[in-house]
Design an enzyme around this catalytic site. Structure first.
Site, short mmCIF file in Angstrom:
data_model
loop_
_atom_site.label_atom_id
_atom_site.label_comp_id
_atom_site.label_asym_id
_atom_site.label_seq_id
_atom_site.Cartn_x
_atom_site.Cartn_y
_atom_site.Cartn_z
CE1 TYR A 46 -4.08 1.50 -0.34
CE2 TYR A 46 -3.58 2.66 1.70
CZ TYR A 46 -4.37 2.49 0.58
OH TYR A 46 -5.45 3.31 0.38
CE LYS A 101 -20.93 -20.17 -14.69
NZ LYS A 101 -21.92 -20.89 -15.50
#
Length: 521
Positions: A46, A101
């Site tokens: 970060y 899925k």
């Protein structure tokens, strides 16, 4: 697998709820992929380190694939308007399906997924939302969107986005059923161009199937299509533009009348619309794909008891030849992502069809049969579609799709070495697979002779077949030759290897030598 007709539905429903409710919630999760145990790691992950790749991507947009996970991230997107056999249940209620899925993408092709449920029924607004979030993803899988909106949404997004995108309910079904059709027509001894096909259902999946069948060689005029209001004929005024292609001249016919003499019935409609009496009027060696779920257009056992020559597939896992989209979509996206394709075109779909069809004709690995508790599995009427847990699918289909993308000019990152690429695909299946592959490759580099006793047993014969066909070793079978050959014929195992019968007259000198050696020891 457990049959729907035999299981306790009350207990099954409870088990399904308990499965989904168990901690941690959901079926997919986000995990860190970079080191993060020190202050330095965090400063790179970060601020301030993250600013550097941001500036690189701003300057060179294509490097987003180098510095982020975009290239292995697919969005599974739905508005919940046509969920499985449940219908229009809404975006939030569709979330378990979309998570499921995502799980399939991950376990079969190592593709990361965000499931996104959009509470929007207006097609243009839905398209705007998808376009707005598209920069996050390397590909988009549209799911469970009702027709006719599904056609319009997919077409516009394909035109306006330059990443792999597919409505799986349409094209996944079309790809797998096309692979099954190629093999079923071979078993029937019929040419695709001669097939007369009746399709029960005229929604998005049915249209996609018909379109792909035509690309394979089926004549458009040989396809008859029915929806809930009857046969698609030119005099009807309620047809969509995409349906008009399959509207026939002439008078309206009933399903019973239209099916007479046809070679194939494709069911994408509702259960039990195909009666035994209708099946009896079809041509010799009729091909029946009864794909309604959970109740097929004709019951499997009813069909095979009605006609012994029927070549049958369903959408259910508890019967042979399941037309299951999981045979296609993980690997189609895998190949498309790996070459950074700008879409999923017809060439890529056809490549997937051929790869899946060809795989079913090859000897089935022992691991696949163990997964399904099947002793023997060979190409034929009860096996003409690969099983979902066949781990060869990731290499065969992904490679075929990637190559088709390259050949058709839509690959932004062509693959130079397909042998290396195949190993990379196999590495995605885990460390155990990699270790086994290393040992197999080492054995292939210098194969040894291996003697297998009790060679009349199925497991021994299957092991010999694998060793022989994969070049791992030179097997020698021990046992009564006549009986071994009888068993080989029974199990469909054809290998040209030595068979030695220790009890035969020819081995008398060897037996004496062996006895002497044992005595000396």
């Amino acid at each position: 697998m457990m049959s729907n007709t035999n299981r306790d539905e009350i207990n099954f429903k409870k088990a399904a709820l308990d499965y989904h409710k168990a901690e941690p919630k959901g079926k997919i999760e986000v995990v860190p992929s970079k080191p993060h145990s020190s202050q330095r790691d965090l400063s790179l992950a970060y601020s301030p380190g993250v600013a550097i790749p941001c500036l690189e991507i701003e300057k060179y947009p294509e490097t987003v694939y180098d510095y982020t996970g975009k290239g292995n991230l697919v969005a599974v997107i739905s508005n919940g308007t046509a969920v499985l056999g449940l219908g229009d249940i809404g975006a939030e209620a569709s979330k378990p399906v979309m998570e499921g899925k995502g799980l399939l993408f991950k376990i079969f092709a190592d593709i990361n997924v965000f499931d996104i449920e959009i509470d929007e029924r207006d097609p243009d607004k839905f398209i705007d939302i998808v376009k707005g979030i598209a920069p996050t993803f390397g590909g988009i899988n549209l799911e469970d969107i009702k027709a006719p909106e599904a056609f319009y949404i997919e077409q516009r997004l394909k035109e306006e986005l330059k990443i792999p995108l597919m409505h799986d309910d349409q094209h996944g079904t079309a790809i797998i059923s096309s692979a099954a059709l190629i093999n079923a027509s071979d078993l029937a001894g019929k040419q695709l161009s001669d097939l007369r096909i009746l399709i029960s259902g005229a929604g998005s999946a049915a249209i996609a199937c018909a379109n792909l069948y035509v690309l394979l060689g089926v004549k458009e005029e040989n396809i008859t299509m029915f929806d809930k209001d009857g046969m698609l004929i030119q005099s009807r005024t309620d047809l969509l533009d995409l349906q008009k292609r399959y509207a026939r001249a002439g008078e309206q016919k009933t399903l019973t009348e239209a099916i007479k003499g046809t070679d194939m019935f494709l069911g994408l409609s509702i259960g039990n619309v195909l009666t035994p009496e209708m099946l009896l009027t079809m041509a010799n060696d009729p091909i029946v794909f009864a794909m309604a779920n959970p109740t097929p257009e004709i019951d499997y056992n009813v069909a095979i008891n009605t006609r012994k020559d029927v070549i049958l597939a369903t959408g259910r896992s508890d019967y042979p030849n399941q037309v299951n989209n999981v045979l296609g979509f993980p690997y189609i996206f895998r190949g498309a992502l790996d070459v950074q394709a700008t879409g999923i075109n017809e060439a890529m779909k056809l490549a997937a069809v051929k790869a899946i069809a060809d795989l079913a004709k090859e000897p089935v690995p022992e691991a696949v049969m163990l997964a399904y508790n099947i002793k023997n599995l060979n190409f034929g009427r009860e096996y003409f579609i690969p099983k979902p847990f066949d781990n060869r699918l990731i290499t065969r289909v992904s490679k075929a799709v990637a190559k088709a993308a390259m050949d058709s000019g839509i690959a932004r990152k062509p693959i130079d070495d397909f042998e290396t690429y195949e190993n990379q695909l196999l590495d995605r299946m885990g460390r155990d697979e990699k270790l086994i592959r290393i040992m197999q490759n080492r054995a292939r580099s210098n194969p040894k002779r291996v003697t297998l006793g009790n060679a009349e047993e199925y497991n021994v014969l299957k092991a010999a077949q694998i060793l022989y066909e994969e070049g791992i070793a030179y097997p020698i079978l021990l046992g009564e030759e006549k009986y071994i050959r009888k068993q080989m014929k029974k199990f469909g195992i054809e290998i040209d290897v030595p068979i030695i019968d220790p009890a035969s007259e020819e081995q008398e000198d060897k037996r004496k030598e062996y006895r002497q050696t044992l005595w000396t020891l």
